[in-house]
Design a protein around this motif. Structure first.
Motif, mmCIF file in Angstrom:
data_model
loop_
_atom_site.group_PDB
_atom_site.id
_atom_site.type_symbol
_atom_site.label_atom_id
_atom_site.label_comp_id
_atom_site.label_asym_id
_atom_site.label_seq_id
_atom_site.Cartn_x
_atom_site.Cartn_y
_atom_site.Cartn_z
ATOM 1 N N SER A 165 0.830 -1.206 0.000
ATOM 2 C CA SER A 165 0.000 0.000 0.000
ATOM 3 C C SER A 165 0.863 1.255 0.000
ATOM 4 N N TRP A 169 -3.703 2.185 5.403
ATOM 5 C CA TRP A 169 -2.436 1.726 5.951
ATOM 6 C C TRP A 169 -1.927 2.638 7.057
ATOM 7 N N VAL A 219 -5.649 -2.072 7.187
ATOM 8 C CA VAL A 219 -5.360 -1.643 5.813
ATOM 9 C C VAL A 219 -6.617 -1.702 4.955
#
Length: 485
Positions: free
Chosen positions: A16, A144, A139
């Motif tokens: 991410s 994140w 997440v």
């Protein structure tokens, strides 16, 4: 709890972060290794500081620095800034952990100490078992950034609990920190790890890699000379003349290579190569770590009748079996087929995990528990950073070799293969496909699979060798020997 969250969280969020901030392969690797590098490098100095300035004071100072850096990480404008905050976070983590361990060492003796440190192993196991799952859920649901914000919140809660409950203590004979020793050791370890991290991208023969390794060796030599001459060294080198002490340090480093590296590599594989969600990858990782909820306590109980060295050696043999089994299971598929091999690795590493801390604080007199804790954890956590760097470089090197063998006759550039191999090694299959569009996704995955399997076989062989060394050096050692003899 915080330590495994700092390992597993970034491993889960790295894909991410790559999407959000970009960054080169080396910059993204430092999101993982930045914390581990400073955490391990500063651990020995932090242990000495607890003896000098007070264990509770260092504990609280470390937690405060840790929480401040962790809060800043999700607001980083670039990956480089994130790396900087991870380095600072590691410094705070080292101080907090050294203060915590040396404080506990003052409160308990004998077998009670073994049980207490086994409980720490179990607590660590909770973080390892459910950290990836929690990180994956954050997440997928909140983003994140919340992996780091939640970790900071736990750090602040810990600060309040320590301020309320811990007692202050220090070594009455402490005279001051060995600054030349601390600086030379930290710089040497940092340069060595940096060189290993840089090697897959620049090559082992590059000036930057060779120069870093050379300066690192010089600084390590300087550190040894310094420690032999100061009145109160940060590291008492005479301890390394004892076979048991050397055995404990070897044992301390073993989980880094045969277990901790998997915490980093497997989420990258599950998410980046196999396309699983962060939450699904977190669920799979439970199988690897959940044995640490139980096995350390079991090891502490068995240590009444079987020596710690024998139990630890058996555990490393079980770990080797699990690594071979996992290599074969990954070659045919995922899902249920890899759960039992991963659990076997967790069971194997759980046996020494519950015994190592008790051994570490028994090698010196009680008043210098800070040094003993610092030495042991410096070895253990430094090994984490070095192992992740070495195993990551090994995986990238194996992938590079496979790609070069398959496509050396094509027009694909050598530099392109190196960059693609580094990308695949960290789980960025999409980035590797962009770099080598003519190779094809299937062949890149095949090269990755072959390299990953070979790497697990190499780690299994190393685990067997380490087990034999542990049997030889620690076969008669019991963790609850109060004299540490």
């Amino acid at each position: 709890m915080l330590i495994p969250l700092c390992f597993t969280g970034p491993a889960v969020v790295l894909p991410s972060v790559n999407e959000a901030l970009g960054g080169t392969a080396v910059q993204l690797n430092w999101v993982i290794n930045g914390y581990i590098l400073t955490y391990g490098s500063a651990m020995m100095a932090a242990g000495s500081l607890t003896d000098i300035y007070g264990r509770k004071r260092v504990w609280l100072s470390g937690l405060a620095l840790f929480a401040a850096a962790t809060i800043a990480i999700p607001f980083s404008p670039t990956v480089i800034w994130m790396d900087v905050f991870r380095l600072i976070q590691g410094l705070g983590g080292a101080a907090a952990f050294a203060g915590a361990m040396s404080s506990l060492a003052q409160e308990y003796d004998g077998h009670a100490r073994t049980r207490v440190f086994s409980l720490l192993g179990t607590t660590f196991g909770v973080g390892l078992a459910f950290g990836p799952l929690a990180a994956g859920a954050l997440v997928d649901s909140l983003g994140w950034q919340w992996v780091f914000l939640a970790t900071a919140a736990i750090g602040l809660l810990g600060f309040v609990m320590v301020a309320w409950s811990a007692r202050e203590s220090r070594d009455p004979n402490a005279t001051g920190l060995d600054w030349p020793g601390a600086i030379s050791f930290t710089a040497a370890l940092a340069l060595f790890t940096y060189a290993v991290l840089l090697a897959p991208e620049e090559g082992w023969g590059s000036a930057a890699v060779v120069g870093s390794l050379l300066v690192s060796a010089i600084l390590f030599a300087a550190f040894i000379v310094i420690e032999r001459r100061v009145a109160r060294p940060m590291l008492d080198l005479s301890l390394f003349a004892r076979a048991k002490f050397v055995g404990v340090q070897i044992l301390a480093a073993s989980p880094a290579f045969f277990y901790v590296t998997l915490i980093i590599l497997l989420p990258a594989r599950f998410i980046g190569i196999e396309g699983q969600s962060a939450l699904d990858a977190g669920r799979l990782m439970i199988a690897l770590s959940v044995p640490l909820l139980v096995v350390p306590f079991l090891a502490a109980t068995l240590a009444r009748w079987v020596t710690a060295g024998v139990l630890s050696g058996i555990g490393l043999l079980i770990t080797a079996l699990g690594l071979v089994w996992l290599a074969q299971a990954l070659s045919v598929g995922n899902g249920a087929s890899i759960i039992l091999p991963m659990a076997t690795i967790g069971i194997g590493i759980g046996l020494p995990w519950g015994l190592m801390d008790g051994l570490a604080v028994s090698v010196v007199e009680k008043e210098r528990a800070g040094m003993a804790t610092g030495i042991f954890n410096a070895v253990r956590v430094s090994a984490d950073g070095v192992a992740i760097a070495i195993v990551g470089a090994l995986l990238a090197g194996l992938i590079q070799s496979g790609l070069i063998r398959m496509f050396s006759a094509t027009a694909t550039s050598h530099d392109g293969m190196i960059e693609a191999a580094n990308r695949i090694a960290m789980g960025d299959l999409a980035g590797a496909t962009t770099i080598l569009p003519d190779v094809g996704r299937a062949l890149l995955v095949q090269s990755y699979d072959n390299a990953f399997q070979m790497q697990l076989y190499i780690l299994a062989a190393a685990s067997v060798v380490t087990a034999l060394i542990v049997f030889a050096l620690l076969g008669r050692v019991r963790t609850h020997d109060e004299d540490g003899a």
